[in-house]
Motif scaffolding. Structure first.
Motif, mmCIF file in Angstrom:
data_model
loop_
_atom_site.group_PDB
_atom_site.id
_atom_site.type_symbol
_atom_site.label_atom_id
_atom_site.label_comp_id
_atom_site.label_asym_id
_atom_site.label_seq_id
_atom_site.Cartn_x
_atom_site.Cartn_y
_atom_site.Cartn_z
ATOM 1 N N VAL A 193 3.293 -22.063 -3.769
ATOM 2 C CA VAL A 193 3.542 -22.475 -2.571
ATOM 3 C C VAL A 193 2.575 -21.201 -1.565
ATOM 4 O O VAL A 193 1.953 -21.267 -0.921
ATOM 5 C CB VAL A 193 4.928 -22.276 -2.334
ATOM 6 C CG1 VAL A 193 5.359 -21.562 -0.485
ATOM 7 C CG2 VAL A 193 6.020 -23.201 -2.410
ATOM 8 N N THR A 197 -0.239 -22.165 0.673
ATOM 9 C CA THR A 197 -0.149 -22.079 1.851
ATOM 10 C C THR A 197 -0.995 -20.553 2.580
ATOM 11 O O THR A 197 -1.112 -20.181 3.506
ATOM 12 C CB THR A 197 0.898 -21.765 2.459
ATOM 13 O OG1 THR A 197 1.658 -21.577 1.876
ATOM 14 C CG2 THR A 197 1.401 -22.879 2.269
ATOM 15 N N SER A 201 6.563 -15.952 1.287
ATOM 16 C CA SER A 201 7.899 -17.031 0.141
ATOM 17 C C SER A 201 9.060 -17.172 1.537
ATOM 18 O O SER A 201 8.946 -16.195 1.735
ATOM 19 C CB SER A 201 7.818 -16.551 -1.341
ATOM 20 O OG SER A 201 8.278 -15.299 -1.500
ATOM 21 N N LYS A 202 10.194 -18.088 1.238
ATOM 22 C CA LYS A 202 11.322 -17.702 1.219
ATOM 23 C C LYS A 202 11.244 -16.441 0.862
ATOM 24 O O LYS A 202 12.609 -15.241 1.497
ATOM 25 C CB LYS A 202 11.689 -18.591 1.401
ATOM 26 C CG LYS A 202 13.179 -18.803 1.405
ATOM 27 C CD LYS A 202 14.017 -20.018 0.800
ATOM 28 C CE LYS A 202 15.330 -19.890 1.427
ATOM 29 N NZ LYS A 202 16.872 -21.149 1.204
ATOM 30 N N LYS A 229 9.137 -26.779 12.078
ATOM 31 C CA LYS A 229 9.299 -28.136 10.909
ATOM 32 C C LYS A 229 8.947 -28.964 11.190
ATOM 33 O O LYS A 229 7.586 -29.024 12.638
ATOM 34 C CB LYS A 229 10.724 -28.400 11.002
ATOM 35 C CG LYS A 229 11.071 -29.295 10.062
ATOM 36 C CD LYS A 229 12.849 -30.141 9.899
ATOM 37 C CE LYS A 229 12.184 -31.601 8.758
ATOM 38 N NZ LYS A 229 12.055 -31.283 7.017
ATOM 39 N N LEU A 249 0.128 -29.008 4.860
ATOM 40 C CA LEU A 249 0.601 -28.060 4.834
ATOM 41 C C LEU A 249 -0.356 -26.343 5.223
ATOM 42 O O LEU A 249 0.233 -25.838 5.324
ATOM 43 C CB LEU A 249 1.669 -27.711 3.578
ATOM 44 C CG LEU A 249 2.682 -28.428 3.319
ATOM 45 C CD1 LEU A 249 3.302 -28.442 2.159
ATOM 46 C CD2 LEU A 249 3.767 -28.259 4.824
ATOM 47 N N ALA A 253 -0.386 -24.263 8.088
ATOM 48 C CA ALA A 253 -0.260 -22.703 7.635
ATOM 49 C C ALA A 253 -1.191 -21.553 8.066
ATOM 50 O O ALA A 253 -1.235 -20.488 8.843
ATOM 51 C CB ALA A 253 -0.227 -22.503 6.117
ATOM 52 N N TYR A 268 6.738 -20.157 4.417
ATOM 53 C CA TYR A 268 6.494 -20.928 3.876
ATOM 54 C C TYR A 268 8.435 -21.260 3.513
ATOM 55 O O TYR A 268 9.104 -20.768 2.705
ATOM 56 C CB TYR A 268 5.936 -21.809 2.715
ATOM 57 C CG TYR A 268 6.236 -22.760 2.803
ATOM 58 C CD1 TYR A 268 6.064 -23.847 3.456
ATOM 59 C CD2 TYR A 268 7.226 -24.033 1.760
ATOM 60 C CE1 TYR A 268 5.843 -25.535 3.302
ATOM 61 C CE2 TYR A 268 7.730 -24.789 1.172
ATOM 62 C CZ TYR A 268 6.571 -26.068 2.388
ATOM 63 O OH TYR A 268 7.190 -27.779 1.880
ATOM 64 N N TYR A 269 9.467 -21.206 4.569
ATOM 65 C CA TYR A 269 11.219 -21.115 3.752
ATOM 66 C C TYR A 269 11.506 -22.318 3.324
ATOM 67 O O TYR A 269 12.568 -21.829 2.042
ATOM 68 C CB TYR A 269 11.529 -21.590 5.419
ATOM 69 C CG TYR A 269 13.010 -21.391 5.527
ATOM 70 C CD1 TYR A 269 13.054 -19.229 5.267
ATOM 71 C CD2 TYR A 269 13.928 -21.906 5.766
ATOM 72 C CE1 TYR A 269 14.752 -19.139 5.286
ATOM 73 C CE2 TYR A 269 15.419 -21.491 5.864
ATOM 74 C CZ TYR A 269 15.617 -20.512 5.050
ATOM 75 O OH TYR A 269 16.954 -19.747 5.307
ATOM 76 N N SER A 272 8.954 -28.864 4.172
ATOM 77 C CA SER A 272 8.031 -28.684 4.983
ATOM 78 C C SER A 272 8.830 -27.562 6.908
ATOM 79 O O SER A 272 8.572 -27.739 8.047
ATOM 80 C CB SER A 272 8.125 -30.598 5.921
ATOM 81 O OG SER A 272 9.456 -30.399 6.169
ATOM 82 N N PHE A 274 8.230 -23.954 8.705
ATOM 83 C CA PHE A 274 8.123 -22.643 8.133
ATOM 84 C C PHE A 274 8.603 -21.501 8.796
ATOM 85 O O PHE A 274 9.870 -22.142 10.092
ATOM 86 C CB PHE A 274 6.417 -22.254 8.883
ATOM 87 C CG PHE A 274 5.453 -23.021 8.101
ATOM 88 C CD1 PHE A 274 4.966 -22.954 6.916
ATOM 89 C CD2 PHE A 274 5.591 -24.549 8.276
ATOM 90 C CE1 PHE A 274 3.980 -23.567 6.544
ATOM 91 C CE2 PHE A 274 4.422 -25.244 7.863
ATOM 92 C CZ PHE A 274 3.552 -24.985 7.301
#
Length: 358
Positions: A193, A197, A201-202, A229, A249, A253, A268-269, A272, A274
């Motif tokens: 990810v 992007t 990351s989450k 979203k 994406l 981003a 990127y949560y 699709s 953020f």
């Protein structure tokens, strides 16, 4: 102005030249200062950020400059004023050794192990000498000579004590390096990810969110969360293919990063979606930023397979309040996002809009 803040050590790294022990020691000092700064200012600890900010802190180290955090951020903005300059820097990463950080960790750890072994050997020699001197002292009748030898024993024991202190510090440094290596291994889970992007990351997002909440509770420093979203993303993937979805994406981003400040956090949560953290932002300001994001993405033209594609986003906004914790804040932002989706997308809603709907 971009070339004004150059780092000689970084040039050496990128050229592939061999690094000396003093180079590794310098890297260790710079990296520690860099990581402290990133954490303190809520900047995601992503591979890209490590690279870009290392260049800045290397420059500061080599020039001996002692600057405030805002001044350092100003240098970053001057060195990397727009997306194209950052993209050029990313190309340099491709040329550099991608195993660089791990190589440093392994080589510094090996050097520490060697020094620890040397200390052990040195201590054994000291103990043997001290023991011999003590035995000699016991049988001496000359008080002056005995006093002199006792001084030698004390000096040897002092050296041994200094060695033990050095050993303790080296062992602590080794543990720190092991932690960094563990973090590198852990970050592999999010590398796809992050590579796709080039944002956090989450997991990074959630860590910074906790830090911001701690700051909010301790000194009432405001911040807001936006959940962004992509509208009808599944239809885009279904109609244009997975590769097209990845391109969308990437482009969104990039646009988000370009629209936000250097100390804002975009991640990127989820599928699709953020997540964006906005430190120092109040309710009205958060709505204006969300609307600017919505409008900017609506105006984007994305080229895919010879076609020009337009996309839109829904935005959910919430601001930290004293009656919330991290989970509450994210829940409220996601509820606002859901409301925006229900109204057809390409709009922004807040947690207050959700309350009014109930």
């Amino acid at each position: 102005m971009v070339n004004q803040f150059e780092c000689e050590l970084m040039k050496k790294i990128n050229s592939g030249d061999g690094l000396s022990l003093s180079d590794y020691q310098k890297i260790s000092v710079i990296a520690k200062e860099e990581i402290k700064f990133l954490v303190k200012n809520g900047i995601p600890l992503t591979p890209l950020n490590y690279y870009l900010w290392f260049d800045i802190f290397c420059y500061l180290h080599e020039t001996g400059k002692d600057l405030s955090d805002p001044e350092i951020m100003g240098i970053f903005k001057e060195k990397y004023p727009d997306e194209s300059v950052i993209e050029t820097a990313i190309l340099k990463i491709n040329k550099a050794d991608r195993k660089f950080i791990r190589q440093i960790a392994e080589e510094v750890t090996a050097e520490i192990e060697k020094v620890l072994r040397d200390i052990d050997n040195h201590n054994k020699i000291i103990e043997n000498h001290a023991e011999k001197v003590e035995k000699t002292t016991e049988v001496l009748s000359d008080e002056n000579l005995r006093a002199m030898l006792e001084t030698v024993v004390k000096a040897l024991n002092d050296i041994k004590l200094q060695n033990e202190t050095l050993r303790k510090r080296l062992q602590e440094s080794r543990k720190e390096i092991e932690k960094v290596s563990e973090k590198l291994d852990e970050s592999k889970k999010n590398v796809l990810v992050e590579f796709l992007t080039e944002i956090a990351s989450k997991k990074s997002f959630e860590k910074v969110l906790k830090d911001m909440f701690d700051d909010f509770e301790s000194r009432n420093y405001p911040f807001a969360v936006l959940m962004v979203k992509l509208d009808k993303f599944e239809e885009i993937v279904k109609g244009e293919g997975e590769k097209a979805g990845k391109i969308v994406l990437q482009e969104v981003a990039r646009k988000l990063k370009k629209l936000l400040r250097v100390n804002d956090v975009v991640a990127y949560y989820d599928d699709s979606i953020f997540g964006i953290l906005l430190p120092g932002v109040t309710f009205g300001h958060a709505i204006r930023i969300g609307e600017r994001i919505r409008k900017s993405i609506e105006d984007m033209l994305i080229s895919i397979n010879g076609k020009t594609l337009k996309v839109t986003v829904s935005v959910g906004a919430a601001v930290a309040r004293k009656d919330m914790d991290e989970t509450d804040l994210i829940t409220k932002a996601l509820e606002a996002l859901e409301l925006a989706n229900k109204e057809g997308g390409n709009t922004i809603k807040t947690d207050l809009d959700v309350e009014l709907e109930k």
